[in-house]
Scaffold this motif. Sequence first.
Motif, PDB file in Angstrom:
ATOM      1  N   PRO A  78       0.821  -1.211   0.000  1.00 21.20           N
ATOM      2  CA  PRO A  78       0.000   0.000   0.000  1.00 21.20           C
ATOM      3  C   PRO A  78       0.856   1.263   0.000  1.00 21.20           C
ATOM      4  CG  PRO A  78      -0.892  -1.596   1.555  1.00 21.20           C
ATOM      5  CD  PRO A  78       0.425  -2.138   1.092  1.00 21.20           C
ATOM      6  N   THR A  79       0.413   2.266  -0.736  1.00 21.41           N
ATOM      7  CA  THR A  79       1.133   3.538  -0.751  1.00 21.41           C
ATOM      8  C   THR A  79       1.344   4.103   0.654  1.00 21.41           C
ATOM      9  OG1 THR A  79       0.501   4.132  -3.005  1.00 21.41           O
ATOM     10  CG2 THR A  79       0.994   5.935  -1.520  1.00 21.41           C
ATOM     11  N   PRO A  80       0.331   4.108   1.532  1.00 24.02           N
ATOM     12  CA  PRO A  80       0.587   4.648   2.874  1.00 24.02           C
ATOM     13  C   PRO A  80       1.627   3.847   3.653  1.00 24.02           C
ATOM     14  CG  PRO A  80      -1.590   3.622   2.755  1.00 24.02           C
ATOM     15  CD  PRO A  80      -1.088   3.749   1.356  1.00 24.02           C
ATOM     16  N   ALA A  81       1.745   2.548   3.380  1.00 28.68           N
ATOM     17  CA  ALA A  81       2.779   1.741   4.039  1.00 28.68           C
ATOM     18  C   ALA A  81       4.164   2.173   3.573  1.00 28.68           C
ATOM     19  CB  ALA A  81       2.553   0.260   3.747  1.00 28.68           C
ATOM     20  N   GLY A 241      -6.407   0.684  -6.304  1.00 32.35           N
ATOM     21  CA  GLY A 241      -5.266  -0.141  -6.649  1.00 32.35           C
ATOM     22  C   GLY A 241      -4.101  -0.041  -5.698  1.00 32.35           C
ATOM     23  N   ASP A 242      -3.770   1.177  -5.230  1.00 35.78           N
ATOM     24  CA  ASP A 242      -2.613   1.335  -4.348  1.00 35.78           C
ATOM     25  C   ASP A 242      -3.003   1.568  -2.898  1.00 35.78           C
ATOM     26  OD1 ASP A 242      -3.535   3.959  -5.020  1.00 35.78           O
ATOM     27  OD2 ASP A 242      -1.618   4.798  -4.402  1.00 35.78           O
ATOM     28  N   ALA A 243      -4.280   1.395  -2.590  1.00 33.37           N
ATOM     29  CA  ALA A 243      -4.777   1.362  -1.204  1.00 33.37           C
ATOM     30  C   ALA A 243      -4.594   2.670  -0.451  1.00 33.37           C
ATOM     31  CB  ALA A 243      -4.115   0.217  -0.427  1.00 33.37           C
ATOM     32  N   ASP A 244      -4.759   3.783  -1.134  1.00 31.19           N
ATOM     33  CA  ASP A 244      -4.788   5.048  -0.399  1.00 31.19           C
ATOM     34  C   ASP A 244      -6.190   5.656  -0.378  1.00 31.19           C
ATOM     35  OD1 ASP A 244      -4.947   5.945  -3.026  1.00 31.19           O
ATOM     36  OD2 ASP A 244      -3.382   7.458  -2.817  1.00 31.19           O
ATOM     37  N   ARG A 245      -7.161   4.950  -0.993  1.00 24.25           N
ATOM     38  CA  ARG A 245      -8.556   5.396  -0.989  1.00 24.25           C
ATOM     39  C   ARG A 245      -9.434   4.238  -0.532  1.00 24.25           C
ATOM     40  NH1 ARG A 245      -9.328   8.869  -6.508  1.00 24.25           N
ATOM     41  NH2 ARG A 245      -7.228   9.714  -6.682  1.00 24.25           N
ATOM     42  N   GLY A 324     -12.247   9.653   0.209  1.00 27.91           N
ATOM     43  CA  GLY A 324     -12.151   8.968   1.498  1.00 27.91           C
ATOM     44  C   GLY A 324     -10.760   8.824   2.046  1.00 27.91           C
ATOM     45  N   GLY A 325      -9.719   9.104   1.253  1.00 27.96           N
ATOM     46  CA  GLY A 325      -8.357   8.991   1.742  1.00 27.96           C
ATOM     47  C   GLY A 325      -8.105   9.987   2.865  1.00 27.96           C
ATOM     48  N   VAL A 326      -7.582   9.508   3.995  1.00 28.50           N
ATOM     49  CA  VAL A 326      -7.386  10.334   5.193  1.00 28.50           C
ATOM     50  C   VAL A 326      -5.897  10.618   5.383  1.00 28.50           C
ATOM     51  CG1 VAL A 326      -7.538  10.359   7.721  1.00 28.50           C
ATOM     52  CG2 VAL A 326      -9.493   9.604   6.345  1.00 28.50           C
ATOM     53  N   LEU A 327      -5.565  11.874   5.693  1.00 30.37           N
ATOM     54  CA  LEU A 327      -4.200  12.303   5.927  1.00 30.37           C
ATOM     55  C   LEU A 327      -4.115  12.930   7.315  1.00 30.37           C
ATOM     56  CD1 LEU A 327      -5.420  13.567   2.992  1.00 30.37           C
ATOM     57  CD2 LEU A 327      -2.976  13.737   2.529  1.00 30.37           C
ATOM     58  N   THR A 328      -2.967  12.832   7.969  1.00 30.23           N
ATOM     59  CA  THR A 328      -2.792  13.462   9.269  1.00 30.23           C
ATOM     60  C   THR A 328      -1.512  14.291   9.266  1.00 30.23           C
ATOM     61  OG1 THR A 328      -1.762  11.406  10.083  1.00 30.23           O
ATOM     62  CG2 THR A 328      -4.085  11.764  10.602  1.00 30.23           C
ATOM     63  N   ARG A 345      -2.442  10.045   1.733  1.00 28.71           N
ATOM     64  CA  ARG A 345      -3.738   9.370   1.851  1.00 28.71           C
ATOM     65  C   ARG A 345      -3.588   7.946   2.373  1.00 28.71           C
ATOM     66  NH1 ARG A 345      -5.212  11.761  -3.563  1.00 28.71           N
ATOM     67  NH2 ARG A 345      -4.232   9.888  -4.352  1.00 28.71           N
ATOM     68  N   ASP A 346      -4.506   7.561   3.254  1.00 28.57           N
ATOM     69  CA  ASP A 346      -4.504   6.226   3.850  1.00 28.57           C
ATOM     70  C   ASP A 346      -5.927   5.701   3.839  1.00 28.57           C
ATOM     71  OD1 ASP A 346      -4.044   3.926   5.377  1.00 28.57           O
ATOM     72  OD2 ASP A 346      -4.138   5.022   7.276  1.00 28.57           O
ATOM     73  N   CYS A 347      -6.113   4.422   3.467  1.00 30.44           N
ATOM     74  CA  CYS A 347      -7.460   3.835   3.449  1.00 30.44           C
ATOM     75  C   CYS A 347      -7.793   3.093   4.730  1.00 30.44           C
ATOM     76  CB  CYS A 347      -7.618   2.897   2.252  1.00 30.44           C
ATOM     77  SG  CYS A 347      -6.835   1.276   2.449  1.00 30.44           S
TER      78      CYS A 347
END
Length: 474
Positions: A78-81, A241-245, A324-328, A345-347
């Motif tokens: 995943p992109t966030p990972a 596809g890349d799991a950020d949404r 829906g992608g969440v960022l902090t 972005r993180d899903c």
Amino acid sequence: MKFGTSGLRGLSVDLKGRASALYATAFGRYLLDAGMARRGDVILIGQDFRDSSPEIAANCADALDDLGFDVGDCGAVPTPALALYGLQEKAACLMVTGSHIPADRNGIKFYRPDGEIDKADEVAITTVATELDRAGFAFEPRGTRPRDVSAECLAVFRERNFNLLPADWLVGLKVGVYQHSTVARDLLGEVLEHFGATVVPFGGSEMFIPVDTEAVSDETVVKLEEVARQHGLDAVVSADGDADRPLVADETGMPLRGDLLGLIAANFLGARSIVTPVTSNSGIEAAGHFSVMRTRVGSPFVIAGMQDTVAAGQTHVAGFEANGGVLTASDFTVNGQVLRALPTRDCFVPILAALALAASRRQPLSTIAAAYHLPFAAADRLENFPVETSARLMAYLRAGPANLAVFLQPIGEVGSVSDIDGLRITLADRRIIHFRPSGNAPEMRCYAEAESEAAAATLLRSGLERIRWWAQAN
């Protein structure tokens, strides 16, 4: 090749080989010239499951190895990972992914050692790439073998998500995981089972399936409804596809809007300030005890807004997009654990926040969604819509109020107009319609809000029909 709302995008056939190596080289040189990296530093590469991604990732690895970087291969992750691991290791990253766009296209997302690149970085990288191209940049693949750090990367992200809820918090929930070709398909099931949910995986595919969580296709909705009914599910979850949404559907299989998931996640985190694009639901300002900043569409704009908010002295700052992608931008304390800031972005956070709310309230997700009383909203896109046609349409609509009035005459009378990103028109009867070309794909998007679900769907259809009519007439 073109930078859009999030990363570089283009046709897969064009991105393979020289083009991907050119932009990877430009990124690497930019990092070196700007003092953000030195030769010998680690640089990480991840990828999605598209057929073209391994070759593009290999081209990037060759190019970065040529510059003297120590290349680490995070694999299909995943992109966030990838972004989280890069922050931990203080390493720049490249994610080879086209996200939700069709399989014949792909892209690259770039991360500095301190996080996702911004618009100024995009300009600088493009400038270096243009200079290299003019100088006759040559590239021959040579099969660099980066160090395999995929297990380490995934372990860091797994631990982050395992800390979000108390053990067994989701016991009693039966959750479907629509696997398709998202890189999150295995980890989603693992995380949900860790919290005690009963997981029903389905729909895994070896062929890449583009899933746009902001405009879920009718075909996908039917599939979700059938599986939810067949297995008696409490929810269905998935990602792009890349799991950020994220994609979260209720107990009937009906997807929840991404901006609602973002709102649920903001409440879950205890956010005090929210940054979100103009395309997110107009009811967000009244839906919680937090300040709201609106931006243009795209994670770079949300991140810039979050940075400005932090610089102004605010704490507990989060952001989300309509997908829906969440960022902090701040660290949060969740479940007694420190959740490190992750400004990309993180899903996983919005998925777990929604399921945690259903478990704690012991209510169906459909009931929870209705309780927010947001205006009804709908969104969709026209695919394979030439970028040039989108540009001509937007120029026509912006040319003067008479053009816009004629265009919208079959739909309604113009009340007010916002031009933050695309054209967002509030009609005289308070319905909202928003026309916006995609930033990096041949797509034209339309968003609608109205007093009922049926009215929003009708307004959306009317908006798409007007776009088609104009394109055919011009």
